[in-house]
Design a protein around this motif. Structure first.
Motif, short mmCIF file in Angstrom:
data_model
loop_
_atom_site.label_atom_id
_atom_site.label_comp_id
_atom_site.label_asym_id
_atom_site.label_seq_id
_atom_site.Cartn_x
_atom_site.Cartn_y
_atom_site.Cartn_z
N ASP A 20 -11.08 -5.93 -5.29
CA ASP A 20 -11.29 -4.84 -6.25
C ASP A 20 -11.50 -3.49 -5.58
OD1 ASP A 20 -11.00 -6.61 -8.34
OD2 ASP A 20 -13.15 -6.97 -8.56
N ASP A 21 -11.87 -3.50 -4.31
CA ASP A 21 -12.09 -2.24 -3.60
C ASP A 21 -10.85 -1.80 -2.83
OD1 ASP A 21 -12.13 -4.27 -1.73
OD2 ASP A 21 -13.73 -3.37 -0.52
N TRP A 22 -9.67 -2.19 -3.30
CA TRP A 22 -8.44 -1.92 -2.56
C TRP A 22 -8.21 -0.44 -2.32
CZ3 TRP A 22 -4.89 1.06 -5.15
CH2 TRP A 22 -4.97 1.09 -6.54
N ARG A 23 -8.66 0.41 -3.23
CA ARG A 23 -8.45 1.85 -3.04
C ARG A 23 -9.13 2.35 -1.76
NH1 ARG A 23 -6.45 4.63 -7.61
NH2 ARG A 23 -6.32 3.29 -9.46
N GLU A 24 -10.29 1.80 -1.47
CA GLU A 24 -11.02 2.24 -0.28
C GLU A 24 -10.38 1.70 1.00
OE1 GLU A 24 -12.79 1.00 -3.10
OE2 GLU A 24 -12.91 3.14 -3.60
N GLN A 25 -9.51 0.72 0.87
CA GLN A 25 -8.93 0.09 2.06
C GLN A 25 -7.48 0.50 2.32
OE1 GLN A 25 -9.93 -4.06 2.86
NE2 GLN A 25 -11.11 -4.13 0.95
N GLU A 68 -1.00 -2.11 -8.66
CA GLU A 68 -2.46 -2.13 -8.61
C GLU A 68 -3.00 -3.54 -8.78
OE1 GLU A 68 -3.70 0.88 -11.39
OE2 GLU A 68 -3.13 2.50 -10.02
N SER A 79 0.83 -1.21 0.00
CA SER A 79 0.00 0.00 0.00
C SER A 79 0.86 1.26 0.00
CB SER A 79 -0.93 0.00 1.22
OG SER A 79 -1.80 -1.10 1.21
N GLN A 103 -4.34 2.17 3.74
CA GLN A 103 -4.01 2.85 4.99
C GLN A 103 -2.55 3.31 4.91
OE1 GLN A 103 -5.08 0.66 8.53
NE2 GLN A 103 -6.90 -0.21 7.56
#
Length: 225
Positions: A102-107, A93, A56, A109
């Motif tokens: 697929d929702d990695w952007r929202e997760q 990515e 990340s 940190q």
């Protein structure tokens, strides 16, 4: 007599800039590599979540580094260093999608040092192109050196073949050592402005400091979890 003495006097060694950078930054490089977080990762003591945290941070750094590349291609000093074979963002990515979903952007940190590091890259790209080269050099030559080993260790630890460690796979660079040698030759041949080499070395040291602080903050976050 004077002419003969002058002719016999030893000439000062001219140190190539690439060698100067390596020698001046070697201590900082060792400090960064030896940070507790990376030591644990390479010793097989880290968890999958620890590795995801590292990926990340890498995404944020390379999003800054590669996001400004279109503008950097228009800068004569910088353009020779930019190679599509080095591009890491799509691999990062894909790794995050595999590791998180697929929702990695929202997760994502990010630790504060990562945010500051990315901001510094964007700052020098906008105001001081030679400073951008300092960060480009630090990241990509590190990736082609210790990064290849890290990828193998992570792959063995978590059972990854390609998915999850794509960041460390440079499929378009057949000979990393030769690529690094060519990159260092470009450093030596670049038309640096007077006094700029010293500033670039200082910026390389700053990049290593950012890396070390990122590892320290990741360790602290892991310990607090």
């Amino acid at each position: 007599m004077t002419a003969t003495t002058d002719a016999l006097a030893p000439t000062a060694e001219v140190i190539p800039f690439s060698r100067l950078v390596r020698e001046r930054s070697s201590g900082s490089h060792r400090d960064s590599e030896g940070a507790g977080f990376m030591h644990g990762l390479l010793k097989g003591e880290a968890t999958r979540d620890d590795y995801i945290a590292l990926v990340s941070q890498h995404w944020a750094i390379y999003e800054a580094l590669e996001g400004v590349e279109p503008a950097m291609r228009e800068v004569a000093l910088v353009a020779p260093f930019l190679s599509p074979a080095l591009t890491r963002l799509p691999a990062l990515e894909a790794d995050l999608a595999f590791l998180i979903g697929d929702d990695w952007r929202e997760q994502l940190q990010l630790v504060p040092a990562t945010i500051a590091y990315a901001a510094r890259i964007r700052e020098v790209a906008a105001t001081w192109p030679a400073g951008y080269i300092a960060h480009h050099y630090t990241r990509y030559l590190g990736d082609l050196s210790g990064g290849l080993h890290i990828g193998r260790v992570i792959g063995r630890q978590f059972g990854f073949e390609t998915n999850g460690i794509g960041f460390y796979l440079f499929d378009d660079i057949a000979d990393p050592a030769a690529f690094k040698d060519a990159y260092r030759s470009q450093l030596d041949a670049a038309p640096w402005a007077p006094g700029e080499q010293e500033r670039v070395v200082d910026e390389v040291l700053r990049a290593y400091d950012f890396n070390t602080r990122i590892f320290e903050q990741l360790s602290a976050r892991t310990a607090a979890a």
